[in-house]
Motif scaffolding. Structure first.
Motif, PDB file in Angstrom:
ATOM      1  N   LEU A   1       0.811  -1.211   0.000  1.00  0.00           N
ATOM      2  CA  LEU A   1       0.000   0.000   0.000  1.00  0.00           C
ATOM      3  C   LEU A   1       0.846   1.264   0.000  1.00  0.00           C
ATOM      4  O   LEU A   1       0.353   2.341  -0.334  1.00  0.00           O
ATOM      5  CB  LEU A   1      -0.924   0.010   1.226  1.00  0.00           C
ATOM      6  CG  LEU A   1      -1.910  -1.159   1.351  1.00  0.00           C
ATOM      7  CD1 LEU A   1      -2.797  -0.953   2.561  1.00  0.00           C
ATOM      8  CD2 LEU A   1      -2.743  -1.320   0.100  1.00  0.00           C
TER       9      LEU A   1
ATOM     10  N   ASP B   1       5.925   1.930  -7.375  1.00  0.00           N
ATOM     11  CA  ASP B   1       4.615   2.374  -7.869  1.00  0.00           C
ATOM     12  C   ASP B   1       4.641   2.392  -9.406  1.00  0.00           C
ATOM     13  O   ASP B   1       5.360   3.196 -10.023  1.00  0.00           O
ATOM     14  CB  ASP B   1       4.297   3.759  -7.329  1.00  0.00           C
ATOM     15  CG  ASP B   1       2.848   4.157  -7.570  1.00  0.00           C
ATOM     16  OD1 ASP B   1       2.190   3.521  -8.429  1.00  0.00           O
ATOM     17  OD2 ASP B   1       2.362   5.087  -6.905  1.00  0.00           O
TER      18      ASP B   1
ATOM     19  N   GLN C   1      -0.216  -4.911  -5.392  1.00  0.00           N
ATOM     20  CA  GLN C   1      -1.409  -4.181  -4.946  1.00  0.00           C
ATOM     21  C   GLN C   1      -2.103  -3.561  -6.146  1.00  0.00           C
ATOM     22  O   GLN C   1      -1.469  -3.134  -7.121  1.00  0.00           O
ATOM     23  CB  GLN C   1      -1.015  -3.079  -3.953  1.00  0.00           C
ATOM     24  CG  GLN C   1      -2.138  -2.143  -3.537  1.00  0.00           C
ATOM     25  CD  GLN C   1      -2.235  -0.896  -4.430  1.00  0.00           C
ATOM     26  OE1 GLN C   1      -1.393  -0.688  -5.309  1.00  0.00           O
ATOM     27  NE2 GLN C   1      -3.280  -0.108  -4.248  1.00  0.00           N
ATOM     28  N   THR C   2      -3.440  -3.511  -6.086  1.00  0.00           N
ATOM     29  CA  THR C   2      -4.217  -2.804  -7.091  1.00  0.00           C
ATOM     30  C   THR C   2      -5.420  -2.172  -6.419  1.00  0.00           C
ATOM     31  O   THR C   2      -5.739  -2.480  -5.269  1.00  0.00           O
ATOM     32  CB  THR C   2      -4.657  -3.749  -8.223  1.00  0.00           C
ATOM     33  OG1 THR C   2      -5.226  -2.980  -9.282  1.00  0.00           O
ATOM     34  CG2 THR C   2      -5.685  -4.764  -7.725  1.00  0.00           C
ATOM     35  N   ARG C   3      -6.097  -1.291  -7.139  1.00  0.00           N
ATOM     36  CA  ARG C   3      -7.257  -0.584  -6.593  1.00  0.00           C
ATOM     37  C   ARG C   3      -8.451  -0.798  -7.507  1.00  0.00           C
ATOM     38  O   ARG C   3      -8.346  -0.706  -8.731  1.00  0.00           O
ATOM     39  CB  ARG C   3      -6.947   0.911  -6.456  1.00  0.00           C
ATOM     40  CG  ARG C   3      -8.130   1.749  -5.967  1.00  0.00           C
ATOM     41  CD  ARG C   3      -7.767   3.226  -5.961  1.00  0.00           C
ATOM     42  NE  ARG C   3      -6.808   3.523  -4.919  1.00  0.00           N
ATOM     43  CZ  ARG C   3      -7.141   3.855  -3.668  1.00  0.00           C
ATOM     44  NH1 ARG C   3      -8.423   3.913  -3.324  1.00  0.00           N
ATOM     45  NH2 ARG C   3      -6.218   4.127  -2.784  1.00  0.00           N
TER      46      ARG C   3
ATOM     47  N   GLU D   1      -8.767  -1.129  -1.964  1.00  0.00           N
ATOM     48  CA  GLU D   1      -7.404  -1.542  -2.290  1.00  0.00           C
ATOM     49  C   GLU D   1      -7.237  -3.021  -1.967  1.00  0.00           C
ATOM     50  O   GLU D   1      -7.580  -3.472  -0.863  1.00  0.00           O
ATOM     51  CB  GLU D   1      -6.377  -0.719  -1.511  1.00  0.00           C
ATOM     52  CG  GLU D   1      -6.271   0.715  -1.963  1.00  0.00           C
ATOM     53  CD  GLU D   1      -5.103   1.429  -1.307  1.00  0.00           C
ATOM     54  OE1 GLU D   1      -4.022   1.509  -1.916  1.00  0.00           O
ATOM     55  OE2 GLU D   1      -5.287   1.891  -0.169  1.00  0.00           O
TER      56      GLU D   1
ATOM     57  N   SER E   1      -4.470  -6.289  -1.959  1.00  0.00           N
ATOM     58  CA  SER E   1      -3.048  -6.626  -1.995  1.00  0.00           C
ATOM     59  C   SER E   1      -2.863  -8.105  -1.656  1.00  0.00           C
ATOM     60  O   SER E   1      -3.588  -8.671  -0.833  1.00  0.00           O
ATOM     61  CB  SER E   1      -2.252  -5.757  -1.015  1.00  0.00           C
ATOM     62  OG  SER E   1      -2.776  -5.845   0.294  1.00  0.00           O
TER      63      SER E   1
ATOM     64  N   TRP F   1     -10.669  -0.590   2.787  1.00  0.00           N
ATOM     65  CA  TRP F   1     -11.745   0.283   2.310  1.00  0.00           C
ATOM     66  C   TRP F   1     -11.937   1.388   3.324  1.00  0.00           C
ATOM     67  O   TRP F   1     -12.286   1.136   4.476  1.00  0.00           O
ATOM     68  CB  TRP F   1     -13.037  -0.506   2.121  1.00  0.00           C
ATOM     69  CG  TRP F   1     -14.201   0.342   1.672  1.00  0.00           C
ATOM     70  CD1 TRP F   1     -14.371   0.941   0.449  1.00  0.00           C
ATOM     71  CD2 TRP F   1     -15.344   0.695   2.446  1.00  0.00           C
ATOM     72  NE1 TRP F   1     -15.547   1.646   0.411  1.00  0.00           N
ATOM     73  CE2 TRP F   1     -16.179   1.513   1.620  1.00  0.00           C
ATOM     74  CE3 TRP F   1     -15.754   0.421   3.741  1.00  0.00           C
ATOM     75  CZ2 TRP F   1     -17.380   2.047   2.076  1.00  0.00           C
ATOM     76  CZ3 TRP F   1     -16.951   0.953   4.198  1.00  0.00           C
ATOM     77  CH2 TRP F   1     -17.762   1.744   3.361  1.00  0.00           C
TER      78      TRP F   1
ATOM     79  N   THR G   1      -9.518  -2.152   7.468  1.00  0.00           N
ATOM     80  CA  THR G   1      -8.617  -3.086   6.791  1.00  0.00           C
ATOM     81  C   THR G   1      -8.867  -4.493   7.308  1.00  0.00           C
ATOM     82  O   THR G   1      -8.949  -4.712   8.528  1.00  0.00           O
ATOM     83  CB  THR G   1      -7.144  -2.715   7.030  1.00  0.00           C
ATOM     84  OG1 THR G   1      -6.902  -1.406   6.530  1.00  0.00           O
ATOM     85  CG2 THR G   1      -6.212  -3.697   6.336  1.00  0.00           C
TER      86      THR G   1
END
Length: 394
Positions: free
Chosen positions: A49, A93, A142-144, A149, A151, A197, A201
């Motif tokens: 994150l 990133d 990790q992605t959104r 999010e 991970s 969210w 977590t």
């Protein structure tokens, strides 16, 4: 003769819960604490994150004190245990997603205890030291999706262990002694993940079980002539099963307040029996029942950030039941249900440097074995501790 002992282990069985000063201040309830400097052990997936480099070096000082209250009150003479930890991570990133690697090096399992050489149970155990070192490599991504999010992470765990045990031998007119020492290594694996969210977590971390096959030697000393045929220096072997560990956690952060709760399951039921195989056929092998049970422990923590989040204050509580039934309990394995309370603090100095400290104590609640082969008496104890850590972020 057995090579396992609760001793300085702060979690039930022979697991070590102290894996970082920040987490220790919250009773190690950090499976879902996304800002923890100790995530390389508790949940590497959450490292994804925050892009950048992180390094953390720490140590815990455990002051174990056990008592056996039988025909006489006997206290252990164990030196402090000092399991160290090293954690490294780098997250890049890529705009569409983040990915990187974490490394953890430490001692997730261990125990140590020393009883007086003249205590009534010296023919069962006088001292033992067990260390399981681990180096794990954990890629993370990790992605959104909208405001959520996601991970994930996982990777190998490289294990190396040493063990040493000493006990007296009852030769009627005099007392001999035997010292056993062995080494083992192996590879296990882990998987971890988290969903974040807004301020909530959810995290999970699974560590696989692993059987370690020890090879070593038995050194017999001051053995009388009538026992010399059986009590000869020789090679020995045994197997120790490390349990699986599943931790599920949730954290909620509101402004400067963070609340954490972890539920932790250890698969101790794989430890049904213990055996030692001696190379000399004239030396009787050892086979003893253990019949340990799987356990569920509960850990809770509170984190308050002050002074523009430069100062952290922490508190925690844990309940950790023993996996050992009373029917197989003995001073060789003096495990008990455990209650822990912890406090901690941290300070961010700027330039990416921060430090953490935690202290607390674990009480081993009094138990009395029903094992007919054990030395009669009640077992109880306490394990005060201090943990320190220094972190750097870039």
């Amino acid at each position: 003769m057995t090579i396992l002992l609760a001793g300085q282990a702060k979690a039930a069985g022979f697991a070590l819960a102290e894996q970082g000063a920040a987490a220790s201040g919250n009773a190690s309830a950090h499976t879902a604490s996304k800002d923890s400097p100790d995530l390389a052990y508790f949940n590497p997936a959450l490292l994804a994150l925050s892009p950048g480099f992180r390094a953390q070096l720490g140590a815990s000082f455990l002051f174990s004190s056990l008592e056996h209250d039988g025909e006489a009150l006997t206290k252990t003479e164990s030196p402090p245990g000092t399991p160290p930890t090293l954690k490294l991570s780098y997250i890049h990133d890529f705009e569409a997603f983040r990915a990187g690697m974490s490394i953890y090096a430490g001692v997730p399992f261990g125990s140590g205890v020393t009883w007086p050489n003249t205590w009534p149970g010296r023919f069962e155990i006088t001292s033992i030291q067990l260390r399981v070192w681990e180096l794990n490599l954990n890629p993370v991504v990790q992605t959104r999706v909208a405001d959520v999010e996601l991970s994930l992470g996982g990777g190998p765990r490289l294990l190396a262990s040493t063990v040493g045990l000493t006990r007296k031998i009852d030769a009627v007119e005099n007392e001999g002694e035997v010292e056993l020492a062995g080494e083992a290594s192996g590879v296990a694996w882990q998987a971890n993940g988290a969903v974040t969210w807004k301020g909530v977590t959810l995290g999970a971390h699974y560590r696989s079980p692993k059987d370690l096959n020890f090879e070593g030697s038995a050194d017999f000393r001051d053995v009388p002539p009538e026992l010399s045929g059986r009590a000869q220096d020789q090679n020995v072997s045994t197997m120790l099963g490390l349990p699986s560990r599943l931790a599920i956690g949730v954290s909620w952060r509101h402004q400067n307040h963070e609340f954490m709760l972890d539920v932790e399951r250890f698969g101790w039921s794989s430890f049904e029996t213990f055996g030692i195989n001696f190379e000399n056929p004239d030396t009787p092998d050892v086979l003893e029942p253990r019949l340990w049970q799987d356990t569920w422990s509960f850990r809770g923590g509170y984190h308050l950030r002050l002074l523009e989040e430069r100062l952290s204050t922490r508190a925690g509580f844990a309940w950790d039941p023993s996996p050992a039934p009373a029917a197989t309990l003995s001073p060789t394995l003096p495990d008990a249900d455990r209650v822990s309370g912890t406090l901690g603090a941290g300070w961010k100095f700027g330039s990416g440097v921060s430090t953490d400290i935690a202290f607390g104590a674990t009480l081993l609640l009094e138990r009395e074995p029903t094992n007919p082969n054990a030395i009669p008496g009640k077992i109880r104890g306490s394990i005060p501790f201090v943990a320190v850590g220094v972190s750097y972020e870039l």
